[in-house]
Design an enzyme around this catalytic site. Structure first.
Site, PDB file in Angstrom:
ATOM      1  N   LYS A 172       0.857  -1.331   0.224  1.00  0.00           N
ATOM      2  CA  LYS A 172       0.101  -0.304  -0.083  1.00  0.00           C
ATOM      3  C   LYS A 172       0.676   1.125  -0.179  1.00  0.00           C
ATOM      4  CE  LYS A 172      -4.207  -1.811   1.495  1.00  0.00           C
ATOM      5  NZ  LYS A 172      -5.432  -1.894   2.600  1.00  0.00           N
ATOM      6  N   ARG A 211      -3.126 -10.054   5.211  1.00  0.00           N
ATOM      7  CA  ARG A 211      -3.548  -9.806   3.780  1.00  0.00           C
ATOM      8  C   ARG A 211      -2.225  -9.553   2.669  1.00  0.00           C
ATOM      9  NH1 ARG A 211      -5.852  -6.648  -0.176  1.00  0.00           N
ATOM     10  NH2 ARG A 211      -7.155  -7.487  -0.826  1.00  0.00           N
TER      11      ARG A 211
HETATM   12  C1  7PJ Z   1      -8.182  -4.836   1.545  1.00  0.00           C
HETATM   13  C2  7PJ Z   1      -9.055  -5.420   1.681  1.00  0.00           C
HETATM   14  C3  7PJ Z   1      -7.128  -4.248   3.694  1.00  0.00           C
HETATM   15  C4  7PJ Z   1      -9.722  -6.077   3.470  1.00  0.00           C
HETATM   16  C5  7PJ Z   1      -8.346  -4.239  -0.230  1.00  0.00           C
HETATM   17  C6  7PJ Z   1      -5.091  -3.533  -1.625  1.00  0.00           C
HETATM   18  C7  7PJ Z   1      -6.457  -2.684  -1.738  1.00  0.00           C
HETATM   19  N1  7PJ Z   1      -9.751  -5.575   2.551  1.00  0.00           N
HETATM   20  N2  7PJ Z   1      -9.236  -5.042   0.198  1.00  0.00           N
HETATM   21  N3  7PJ Z   1      -8.589  -5.160   4.046  1.00  0.00           N
HETATM   22  N4  7PJ Z   1      -7.327  -3.904   0.649  1.00  0.00           N
HETATM   23  N5  7PJ Z   1     -10.487  -6.554   4.610  1.00  0.00           N
HETATM   24  O1  7PJ Z   1      -5.022  -4.284  -1.719  1.00  0.00           O
HETATM   25  O2  7PJ Z   1      -4.129  -2.419  -1.529  1.00  0.00           O
HETATM   26  O3  7PJ Z   1      -6.706  -3.335   3.807  1.00  0.00           O
HETATM   27  S1  7PJ Z   1      -7.771  -3.909  -2.361  1.00  0.00           S
END
Ligand code: 7PJ
Length: 278
Positions: free
Chosen positions: A222, A256
């Site tokens: 990010k 994640r």
């Molecule tokens: C997140 C997500 C996060 C959850 C994305 C990216 C943007 N779902 N989906 N938490 N980020 N739960 O991967 O940079 O931080 S998409």
């Protein structure tokens, strides 16, 4: 601590990795490379081989400024990948990143065990569809919506406001009959947050973790990493792993990540050092 994901139980006694599998043509770091079902499935299976406990499949980009995707198109992107991964790797937990009740229903029927909604099931009928699915639900905080969220994020007390929002959404889930073992929360790093907001949330992650629900975090690649390291999206591995370690040491249970192998190794180290209950 366990998370009940439809027919499966996810053991969260130590932190696990949720591998990111984008099937969007405009995702900022994967740039549509995995649009074709075949390559998405192959990439997903590779992430499982690298040790991902969960695979997070998303058909709508939520990067800042991204345009919405109609439900039919999202189903067309995501469903074949969910079906194929479910068939090839029945033990892995499939998460579907969606806000739409139509997609929720299809995903659950195709074998998803977790629904990951950056809008915390606030869209019309989403909460009811999610409750009926039997899947675990990840409730994420976002200020604003993906189109506008990074324009001028503003909080009086970001930690307090994020905590209150997540408590409120968890309560909404409980009110429609979602069992407590099905709920996870996520402060939503980068979703309507400045660098300082993100750092503040990270410094106070323990406060979120000390509540009732397992905490999931997404920090991988990010802009927080980009800003701190000066690196482009494809060069953020080391910074991302550092943040994963900090989050896991602060008690986050699901990390994640795009770079699964590196993150799994890092979390093994954290788990070995961590004292139970600390
Ligand atoms: C997140 C997500 C996060 C959850 C994305 C990216 C943007 N779902 N989906 N938490 N980020 N739960 O991967 O940079 O931080 S998409």
């Amino acid at each position: 601590m366990n998370l009940r994901c439809a027919g499966k139980t996810l053991d969260l006694s130590r932190p696990v990795v949720m591998g990111v599998l984008n099937v969007t043509p405009d995702s900022f770091s994967d740039g549509g490379r995995f649009l074709a079902v075949e390559s998405a499935v192959a990439h997903g299976l590779r992430l499982i081989g690298e040790g991902a406990a969960i695979l997070d499949i998303g058909g709508e980009s939520t990067r800042p400024g991204a345009a919405p995707v109609p439900p039919d198109e999202e189903i067309r992107r995501v469903l074949p990948v969910v079906e194929r991964i479910h068939e090839a790797a029945p033990d892995v937990i499939i998460s579907v990143d969606t806000s739409k009740p139509e997609v929720i229903r299809e995903a659950a029927a195709a074998g998803a065990g977790l629904l990951n909604d950056v809008r915390a099931f606030q869209e019309p009928s989403a909460l009811e569809a999610a409750a009926a699915s039997g899947c675990a639900l990840c409730l994420m905080h976002m200020q604003g919506d993906p189109r506008t969220m990074q324009r001028a994020p503003s909080y009086v007390d970001v930690v307090k406001e994020v905590k209150a929002f997540l408590a409120d959404r968890a309560q909404a889930c409980r009110a429609v009959g979602v069992a407590p073992e099905r709920i996870a929360i996520d402060p939503g790093f980068g979703f309507g947050k400045t660098l300082e907001h993100n750092l503040e949330l990270l410094r106070h992650l323990r406060e979120l973790v000390s509540g009732e629900w397992p905490v999931l975090v997404g920090l991988s690649r990010k802009s927080i990493v980009g800003t701190l390291t000066g690196r482009a999206a494809g060069e953020r591995l080391h910074g991302s792993v550092a943040l994963a370690v900090i989050a896991a040491m602060s008690g986050a249970r699901v990390i994640r990540a795009h770079d699964v192998a590196a993150t799994v190794d890092a979390l093994k180290v954290v788990a070995a050092v961590a004292v139970e209950g600390s």
